[in-house]
Design an enzyme around this catalytic site. Structure first.
Site, short mmCIF file in Angstrom:
data_model
loop_
_atom_site.label_atom_id
_atom_site.label_comp_id
_atom_site.label_asym_id
_atom_site.label_seq_id
_atom_site.Cartn_x
_atom_site.Cartn_y
_atom_site.Cartn_z
CE LYS A 106 -40.52 -5.18 32.66
NZ LYS A 106 -40.54 -4.75 31.26
C1 LIG Z 1 -40.72 -3.48 30.75
C2 LIG Z 1 -40.36 -3.32 29.32
C3 LIG Z 1 -39.93 -2.09 28.81
C4 LIG Z 1 -39.89 -0.84 29.68
O1 LIG Z 1 -38.90 -0.90 30.66
P1 LIG Z 1 -38.98 0.09 31.94
O2 LIG Z 1 -37.89 -0.37 32.82
O3 LIG Z 1 -40.34 -0.11 32.53
O4 LIG Z 1 -38.79 1.46 31.42
C5 LIG Z 1 -39.56 -2.02 27.49
N1 LIG Z 1 -39.65 -3.09 26.68
C6 LIG Z 1 -40.06 -4.30 27.12
C7 LIG Z 1 -40.15 -5.43 26.16
C8 LIG Z 1 -40.42 -4.45 28.45
O5 LIG Z 1 -40.83 -5.66 28.88
#
Ligand SMILES: *Cc1c(COP(=O)(O)O)cnc(C)c1O
Length: 498
Positions: free
Chosen positions: A113
């Site tokens: 993120k």
């Molecule tokens: C948010 C997240 C995901 C999923 O990503 P999306 O964009 O919501 O599909 C997968 N792994 C981790 C560690 C995340 O923080």
């Protein structure tokens, strides 16, 4: 480049307006009117420059009402040297012949993120200057664990903004919880919700679209925006790292320039993999998009059958950031695939709201199957994959990444496709120490607390946990409130004092 809404084809706004709003007033998601192209020559040129230059080029194609100087200010601030624990920002690591890993977790909060949430505050404050006359922006976030912390870190003490995060009380890892509840900053708030991530996300969306609440905000010179991946300002920066990964794979000899790669993404809200789809449609040589889910496999079934059905049990898994049954960003994909018809989207998503279920047309189903492969794996297989990856290649993968590695193997076994693969690695294994340690330790035992678990994992893996996580030990908890999902709006009012 203008943006329209998936729920109303008549909407036409600038990029900065789309980012300021977060979500279109009709409840739809903003989407560019067309997908800009990157020529082979342009991609080749990007192979010779660093991550920041790649970001400026790709983002410049989408954020056309940002000046060159504004964009440079955003990119240089977000990815400045030392912020990410790798000079490549998102480095590519070779796991084995034909399989590489794209490490997206080198940022301040150790999850992917950060790739977008380090730059979003810059994009949003620049956008707000163009669209709001001195109103204060209130960022509301629903999180399954990682977005919350990354958004708090990105927006902490950013002038003209306040940020409030809601997370599911029993749905995040101890490390994730500690990261959020100890957050510093004068403009931040954190509150747990009795419910799961979907409850948090629905609660936030309801606040966003409630006319009475919006009126109360207006009176107080406040406006809402979103740091969730429904905000285009989250999506666009994620396209960059797929372009960057391709360049790095060319540079390290994993792929010949112009040859295709497959991309595997551990998926929850469909944001990360949607960014890969955009990269492909821009002209990046991508063959298959491989969508990996955990036991909450609503997307696996959808990609197989064309039926999206959220009427099923919700599982709390060892990969909590993917514990999601309503994948918001799928709406953007389906809007494009159905011929950019907002009536069709209103029909399908109206059914989703009313019955929890919709079926796409045969044509859309065929396109989805052509673009994507889908697979899923449960917690037992996730643990087996962590263990096998560590034993065979000395690589310690987190739980989410391991879901992707598992589905990657399943895809190769099923199809025999030998196209070089890049697997998106979305979190540091030390954010999910208990599950990861349990998978790699012989005779796994239960440790007293999170930090003894981290210590044990450091020893077994002969790795150092990221400093930002170790530093949480003994840090004062600031936020302890828990609310029912019905009372989320009151929590917002209280925090803002309105
Ligand atoms: C948010 C997240 C995901 C999923 O990503 P999306 O964009 O919501 O599909 C997968 N792994 C981790 C560690 C995340 O923080």
């Amino acid at each position: 480049m203008f943006y329209t809404s998936t729920r109303n084809n008549n909407v036409k706004v600038t990029a900065s307006k789309a980012i300021t709003d977060g979500i279109s007033p009709d409840g739809g998601l903003y989407i560019p009117e067309s997908i800009p192209q990157l020529s082979a020559d342009e991609i080749k040129a990007l192979c010779g420059v660093d991550y920041k230059e790649r970001a400026k080029k790709v983002l410049g194609l989408y954020l056309t009402d940002f000046s060159k100087e504004e964009l440079a200010y955003c990119v240089e601030g977000a990815y400045k040297d030392g912020k990410f624990a790798s000079e490549f920002v998102a480095p590519v690591v070779k796991l084995r012949d034909n399989v590489s890993i794209l490490e997206l977790f080198k940022g301040p909060t150790c999850a992917f993120k950060d790739m977008a949430l380090q730059i979003l505050p810059y994009l949003l404050t620049v956008s707000a200057k163009k669209n709001l006359d001195n109103k204060e922006i209130v960022i509301l976030v629903a999180t399954s664990g990682d977005t919350g912390k990354a958004a708090l870190e990105g927006f902490k003490d950013v002038e003209g903004t306040k940020i409030l995060v809601f997370y599911p009380n029993d749905g995040v890892s101890p490390m994730q919880k500690l990261q959020m509840t100890t957050q510093e900053g004068e403009n931040v708030g954190v509150c747990a919700v009795y419910g799961n991530f979907d409850d948090c996300q629905t609660g936030v969306k309801n606040i966003f679209t409630n006319a009475e609440i919006l009126e109360r905000f207006k009176k107080n010179n406040l406006v809402f925006s979103s740091a969730n991946s429904i905000n285009w300002g989250r999506l666009a920066p994620q396209i960059v790292y797929y372009v960057s990964a391709y360049c790095d794979m060319v540079n390290n000899g994993s792929v010949k320039f112009g040859d295709k790669i497959n991309v595997v993404v551990p998926t929850g809200n469909f944001g990360n993999i949607l960014a890969a789809y955009f990269a492909k449609e821009m002209g990046l040589p991508i063959n298959k998009l491989i969508c990996a889910s955990n036991a909450n496999n609503v997307l696996t079934d959808f990609i197989e059958t064309g039926v999206y059905d959220r009427n099923r049990s919700f599982f709390t898994t060892v990969s909590p950031s993917m514990d999601i049954l309503i994948s918001s960003n799928l709406e953007r994909l389906l809007y494009i695939l159905c011929g950019r018809n907002s009536d069709t989207i209103n029909d399908w998503f109206g059914k989703l709201k009313a019955d929890g279920k919709y079926t796409v047309s045969d044509d859309v189903k065929a396109q989805v199957k052509d673009l994507f492969f889908a697979g899923c794996c449960d917690d037992v297989k996730t643990a087996e994959t962590i263990s096998a990856t560590f034993k065979n290649y000395g690589y310690l993968a987190d739980t989410h990444t391991s879901v992707a590695l598992n589905v990657c193997d399943a895809y190769i076994e099923k199809t025999g496709d030998e196209t070089p693969v890049i697997v998106a690695s979305t979190a540091s294994p030390f954010k999910f120490s208990k599950a990861v340690l349990g998978a790699v330790e012989e005779n796994a035992k239960d440790y007293e607390d999170e930090f003894s678990t981290v210590d044990a994992l450091e020893k077994i893996a002969a790795l150092k946990a990221p400093e930002q996580l170790s530093a949480l030990k003994g840090k004062a908890v600031r936020f302890t409130d828990v609310t029912s999902k019905e009372n989320m709006a009151d929590v917002v009012f209280k925090m803002l004092g309105i």
